[in-house]
Design a protein around this motif. Structure first.
Motif, PDB file in Angstrom:
ATOM      1  N   ARG A 211      14.544 -54.577 -82.203  1.00 26.06           N
ATOM      2  CA  ARG A 211      14.309 -53.119 -82.219  1.00 26.06           C
ATOM      3  C   ARG A 211      14.862 -52.472 -80.949  1.00 26.06           C
ATOM      4  NH1 ARG A 211       8.278 -52.733 -83.129  1.00 26.06           N
ATOM      5  NH2 ARG A 211       8.364 -54.755 -84.120  1.00 26.06           N
ATOM      6  N   ILE A 212      14.729 -53.179 -79.833  1.00 26.62           N
ATOM      7  CA  ILE A 212      15.261 -52.648 -78.570  1.00 26.62           C
ATOM      8  C   ILE A 212      16.783 -52.520 -78.680  1.00 26.62           C
ATOM      9  CG2 ILE A 212      15.602 -53.142 -76.100  1.00 26.62           C
ATOM     10  CD1 ILE A 212      12.847 -54.617 -76.209  1.00 26.62           C
TER      11      ILE A 212
ATOM     12  N   PRO B  96      19.454 -48.583 -75.780  1.00 27.34           N
ATOM     13  CA  PRO B  96      19.176 -48.026 -74.440  1.00 27.34           C
ATOM     14  C   PRO B  96      20.171 -48.582 -73.421  1.00 27.34           C
ATOM     15  CG  PRO B  96      17.728 -49.866 -74.850  1.00 27.34           C
ATOM     16  CD  PRO B  96      18.588 -49.728 -76.082  1.00 27.34           C
ATOM     17  N   GLU B  97      20.181 -47.986 -72.236  1.00 33.06           N
ATOM     18  CA  GLU B  97      21.008 -48.555 -71.159  1.00 33.06           C
ATOM     19  C   GLU B  97      20.275 -49.704 -70.467  1.00 33.06           C
ATOM     20  OE1 GLU B  97      22.806 -45.126 -68.736  1.00 33.06           O
ATOM     21  OE2 GLU B  97      21.552 -44.234 -70.296  1.00 33.06           O
ATOM     22  N   ALA B  98      18.939 -49.661 -70.535  1.00 35.17           N
ATOM     23  CA  ALA B  98      18.147 -50.719 -69.901  1.00 35.17           C
ATOM     24  C   ALA B  98      16.836 -50.891 -70.648  1.00 35.17           C
ATOM     25  CB  ALA B  98      17.869 -50.373 -68.437  1.00 35.17           C
ATOM     26  N   VAL B  99      16.279 -52.116 -70.533  1.00 31.36           N
ATOM     27  CA  VAL B  99      14.918 -52.327 -71.013  1.00 31.36           C
ATOM     28  C   VAL B  99      14.037 -52.518 -69.781  1.00 31.36           C
ATOM     29  CG1 VAL B  99      15.439 -54.783 -71.485  1.00 31.36           C
ATOM     30  CG2 VAL B  99      13.370 -53.749 -72.423  1.00 31.36           C
ATOM     31  N   PHE B 100      12.978 -51.680 -69.721  1.00 37.35           N
ATOM     32  CA  PHE B 100      11.994 -51.801 -68.652  1.00 37.35           C
ATOM     33  C   PHE B 100      10.924 -52.749 -69.163  1.00 37.35           C
ATOM     34  CE2 PHE B 100       7.735 -50.695 -67.232  1.00 37.35           C
ATOM     35  CZ  PHE B 100       7.871 -50.818 -65.864  1.00 37.35           C
ATOM     36  N   ILE B 101      10.591 -53.744 -68.352  1.00 34.53           N
ATOM     37  CA  ILE B 101       9.676 -54.749 -68.883  1.00 34.53           C
ATOM     38  C   ILE B 101       8.648 -55.205 -67.864  1.00 34.53           C
ATOM     39  CG2 ILE B 101      11.516 -56.464 -68.449  1.00 34.53           C
ATOM     40  CD1 ILE B 101      10.262 -58.072 -70.718  1.00 34.53           C
ATOM     41  N   PHE B 102       7.380 -55.297 -68.333  1.00 38.50           N
ATOM     42  CA  PHE B 102       6.363 -56.013 -67.561  1.00 38.50           C
ATOM     43  C   PHE B 102       5.680 -57.019 -68.475  1.00 38.50           C
ATOM     44  CE2 PHE B 102       1.971 -57.076 -66.830  1.00 38.50           C
ATOM     45  CZ  PHE B 102       2.086 -57.719 -65.615  1.00 38.50           C
ATOM     46  N   LEU B 103       5.754 -58.275 -68.075  1.00 41.55           N
ATOM     47  CA  LEU B 103       4.972 -59.332 -68.714  1.00 41.55           C
ATOM     48  C   LEU B 103       4.326 -60.130 -67.595  1.00 41.55           C
ATOM     49  CD1 LEU B 103       7.592 -60.559 -71.344  1.00 41.55           C
ATOM     50  CD2 LEU B 103       5.452 -59.339 -71.829  1.00 41.55           C
TER      51      LEU B 103
END
Ligand code: PHB
Length: 388
Positions: free
Chosen positions: A211-212, A217-224
């Motif tokens: 889906r991303i 997008p130009e970037a994926v922001f991620i917190f895991l």
């Protein structure tokens, strides 16, 4: 001297010692609650190693009192278990300090217990902003998600990234990261083109990643949370060709932390993150730290280990400053405003909030001597928790 004379002499010595100061010879008890087994065990391992390294390098006796570490296993994100363990530590073991907490839910569950029992408590990782506001007996040496997220949002704006997809773990620190990123990034004109919150223990990121990719997008922001999920996310990122589609990885540093970066492999190259610690931090103190840690535990230290190390440093300082005569309110007064030379650089405990104030570094994953590292190239100094 015959045996009975010897015995009475020994008794006299013991009585004299007791009269000189009842507590002088008793150990200082430090009770740690950590996720020793279960899906977050890698977090606990790093924190415990950090604590043990501090004790090994600084001796296990302070102001004449031995430091005794008692470790309790919360077995994962288990607030009920954590609460019971903290209760046991303060009532049965009568610990002088409570420490540890990889995960937010466990730290939150501890707050009412340590408040009631008045036991100074050092948070060594758990990073949801609100935690230390829940008890006047808590202080934090690690980080907060808003503190390490705001800088990456500013970096993204400065580097003309306009369209970002956000993916965070669906609990305290993830929600803090998401809120902070969105506020700063959209406030400066950026657009969030899609967002998703994933379960705290999520084994497969494939469907989310597709889906991303489709949202372009130009970037994926991620917190895991640090550990295996970062490996799993980055595997999906590689397999579904997001790098080739021009989608960069940005976020706080947990997703490419030092413990997992080699397992992720080359697909981590180029990820830009902001965080308070990298094993590649370029200072003599850190090189010493990394060498001592690697020699002792045969693995690379990550930011969690530094939380354990610095948290133990705080405990030692308090015992030293109180000359072994511990008192919870005096301990908290000493902790407020305390400055520590950490392997990450200087840190301070904010005297008002009891939260950590520190430099947050901007880093990019690169190869150094054939290994992957987060190489720091910019920094934000004296960053406080901005709240959410
Ligand atoms: C947390 O539960 O607060 C937590 C866990 C792992 C991280 C950061 C925060 O990497």
């Amino acid at each position: 001297m015959n045996l009975s004379k010897l015995k009475s002499a020994a008794t006299a010595v013991a009585l004299a010692a007791a009269a000189a100061g009842a507590n002088a010879q008793e150990p200082v008890k430090v009770g740690a609650v950590l996720e020793v087994t279960g899906p977050f065990a890698s977090i606990a391992k790093q924190i415990e190693n950090g604590m043990r390294l501090y004790m090994a390098r600084n001796g296990d006796t302070v102001a004449g009192r031995k430091i005794e570490l008692i470790i309790k296993d919360s077995t994962g994100a288990q607030p009920d278990v954590a609460k019971r363990l903290v209760t046991e530590l303060v009532t049965r073991d009568k610990v002088d300090f409570v420490v540890g907490f990889g995960l937010t839910p466990n730290a939150m569950a501890a707050a009412p217990v340590v408040t009631e029992a008045k036991v100074p408590t050092i948070i060594m990782n758990a990073a949801t902003s609100a935690i230390v506001s829940k008890s006047p007996y808590m202080a934090r040496v690690s980080m907060t998600l808003p503190q390490v997220t705001m800088p990456i949002a500013q970096w993204a704006v400065k580097n003309k990234i306009k369209r970002v997809y956000s993916l965070v773990a669906d609990y305290g620190p993830g929600l803090d990261a998401e809120a902070t990123f969105k506020k700063t990034f959209t406030g400066a004109g950026g657009e969030i083109v899609g967002e998703v919150r994933t379960p705290l223990k999520n084994p497969d990121f494939g469907p989310y990643i597709q889906r991303i990719k489709d949202a372009k997008p130009e970037a994926v922001f991620i917190f895991l949370p640090a550990g295996e999920q970062g490996i799993s996310f980055m595997k999906g990122y590689r397999e579904r060709g997001l790098a080739e589609a021009g989608i960069r990885v940005i976020g706080p540093g947990d997703v490419v932390e030092d413990d997992i970066i080699e397992a992720i492999g080359d697909s981590a190259l180029g990820a830009v993150t902001t965080h308070h610690y990298s094993a590649a931090h370029d200072s003599a103190a850190n090189r010493d730290y990394v060498k001592a840690y690697t020699d002792k535990f045969k693995m690379r230290p990550n930011f969690m280990s530094v939380g354990g190390y610095d948290g133990m440093h705080v405990v030692y300082e308090v015992v030293k400053k109180l000359n072994g005569k511990l008192d919870p309110d005096k301990a908290m007064e000493i902790i407020k405003g305390m400055k520590i030379d950490s392997p990450r650089g200087p840190i301070q405990i904010d005297p008002n909030t009891r939260d950590v104030v520190q430099t947050v570094y901007v880093r990019k994953v690169e190869k150094k001597n054939g290994q992957l590292y987060n190489i720091e190239f910019d920094k934000f100094e004296n960053v406080r928790d901005p709240g959410t």
